[in-house]
Design an enzyme around this catalytic site. Structure first.
Site, short mmCIF file in Angstrom:
data_model
loop_
_atom_site.label_atom_id
_atom_site.label_comp_id
_atom_site.label_asym_id
_atom_site.label_seq_id
_atom_site.Cartn_x
_atom_site.Cartn_y
_atom_site.Cartn_z
N ASP A 239 8.75 -70.30 9.27
CA ASP A 239 8.57 -69.27 8.26
C ASP A 239 7.57 -68.25 8.80
O ASP A 239 6.48 -68.62 9.25
CB ASP A 239 8.05 -69.88 6.95
CG ASP A 239 8.05 -68.87 5.82
OD1 ASP A 239 9.07 -68.78 5.12
OD2 ASP A 239 7.02 -68.18 5.66
N LEU A 240 7.97 -66.96 8.76
CA LEU A 240 7.07 -65.92 9.27
C LEU A 240 5.88 -65.76 8.32
O LEU A 240 6.05 -65.80 7.10
CB LEU A 240 7.81 -64.58 9.39
CG LEU A 240 8.99 -64.55 10.37
CD1 LEU A 240 9.59 -63.15 10.41
CD2 LEU A 240 8.56 -64.98 11.76
N ASP A 282 12.88 -64.94 5.48
CA ASP A 282 12.26 -65.09 6.80
C ASP A 282 12.17 -66.56 7.20
O ASP A 282 11.30 -66.96 7.96
CB ASP A 282 10.86 -64.46 6.79
CG ASP A 282 9.94 -65.09 5.75
OD1 ASP A 282 10.46 -65.65 4.76
OD2 ASP A 282 8.70 -65.06 5.92
#
Length: 441
Positions: A239-240, A282
């Protein structure tokens, strides 16, 4: 013409036979005058026969001529249909040597009739079918069976096309197969359209990576292979960090371009045997197969963190982002796909809690923490409904005058069983669950 010659010869033959019979009868009548009456009867019979024959001959000739013209017309119509058909049609002998191709074949394959005649269908072989595929077809064909198959063939220019083909054996009067007729349709547009729809159903439109559906399928297949080879499998959830802030401040176009570049870096950072997918937003996943030691997983995780930490240049923007990765191992943590997904997700959130820009392996105690987190979130929903939140006012005093000049408003949770709950315990949960806005209001 040959048939007319046969009729003429038969007529001449009949006349000769009649003449010979007549001469023999004349000789016999001279030797035996008393048989004259019988001879005349016989002669009258011959006259009658010739009269009937003379009447029937034109009828037979006309009937024969009409049937021949009908057959020739039928053949011309059939030939015209084949020549003007858009289908791919060719005829081979028993050994597969091409004797005829129609214009549809020339148009679809790019080979002229002169180039194809005398060759075999290997002329358009693409190499996309196995030797066993062709051996099975040839065996069935020689047995006289009709064949219906989808072929991937290659045109003269090297491009591929899909042909839906029927091969029909032609037999002689004894039942032996002498030729084969192949009729086919170029269905490339239909097949490619279906393949495109299948691709769209299983891949992310933005990045081209496998989507959630294909990810689940690949994970199941990878687990089955790992069970057989008795090695490790690692599932990563990525996950960004702070992607929402970039997306909101710079716009969705920049956010989309960032996700596309992230996808490329992830693909470049893993092995060919591994699989990367985008679940949405994301969030990405990586499946690592054939792992011999946990150190192999750590090395790849470090490589992924480093790859994402490098600057992204998108238009006039140079962006710096990081990634949080959660990792779970099969069969050390769990053996079922759903449980592994849950484990990797929990480990990823744990990585965020510990400062982001890194990775964390799943540990059993994470489950307890997640369970507690979910229980607390449920109680907070009920607290909002039951108005359990209260306000405390902290006075702000002017140090010089000693007077109260203002007050700081503080939120407190009056739990019916636990009493006042510390804001440090429930405020982060309110923020993560989205309850912070309704509570603030």
């Amino acid at each position: 013409m040959k048939d007319m010659k046969g009729v003429a010869l038969a007529s001449v033959g009949l006349l000769l036979v009649a003449g010979m019979l007549l001469l023999a009868s004349l000789g016999h009548s001279e030797a035996q005058p008393h048989a004259a009456a019988r001879f005349h009867q016989y002669l009258n019979g011959l006259y009658t026969l010739f009269a009937i024959y003379a009447l029937l001959m034109p009828v037979i000739f006309i009937w024969h001529n009409r049937n021949r013209r009908q057959e020739e017309a039928k053949l011309r119509r059939l030939s015209s249909v084949v020549e003007h058909a858009t289908d791919i049609i060719y005829i081979t002998d028993r050994n597969g040597v091409i004797e005829y191709v129609n214009p549809g074949f020339e148009l679809a394959t790019g080979y002229a009739r002169s180039e194809a005649t005398g060759k075999t269908p290997r002329l358009v072989k693409s190499g996309k079918h196995s030797a066993e595929f062709y051996q099975d077809l040839w065996s069935k064909a020689l047995e006289g069976k009709e064949i219906r198959e989808m072929f991937i063939n290659r045109r003269k220019d090297g491009s591929l096309f899909y042909e839906e083909k029927t091969i029909t054996p032609i037999r002689d009067k004894t039942g032996a197969v002498t030729h084969f007729v192949s009729t086919g349709k170029d269905v490339s547009e239909r097949v490619l359209g279906q393949e495109k729809l299948t691709h769209l159903a299983h891949h992310d439109n933005l990045t081209g990576l496998p989507n959630r559906t294909l990810f689940r399928q690949r994970l199941s297949e990878a687990l089955a292979r790992t069970r057989r080879n008795e090695k490790l499998l690692a599932l990563m959830f990525l996950d960004l960090d702070n992607f929402k802030r970039i997306n909101d401040s710079l716009g969705h176009d920049v956010g989309d371009a960032l996700l596309q570049q992230v996808a490329e870096r992830l693909k470049e950072s893993i092995r060919e045997t591994d699989s990367v997918s985008r679940l949405g937003g994301d969030e990405f996943t990586v499946i690592l197969e054939g792992i011999n030691h946990v150190n192999n997983v750590i090395a790849i995780a470090q490589k992924l963190v480093h790859a994402i930490s490098q600057p992204f240049v998108i238009g006039v923007h140079t962006l710096h982002v990081s990634v949080s990765i959660g990792i779970t191992l099969y069969p050390l943590d769990d053996s079922e796909a759903d449980l592994l997904i849950k484990n990797a997700d929990m480990a990823m959130y744990h990585a965020k809690e510990l400062g982001r820009n890194g990775f964390q392996f799943y540990a059993a105690e994470l489950s307890k923490r997640v369970t507690e987190h979910m229980r607390l979130e449920g109680e907070l929903h009920r607290a909002l409904e039951r108005e359990e939140f209260v306000l405390h006012y902290q006075p702000i005093v002017d140090a010089r005058s000693g007077l109260v000049t203002s007050a700081e408003v503080l939120l407190r949770w009056q739990h019916p069983e636990r009493g006042l709950v510390s804001p440090a315990e429930f405020i982060p949960v309110l923020e993560e669950s989205g309850l912070i806005m309704p509570v603030t209001e």
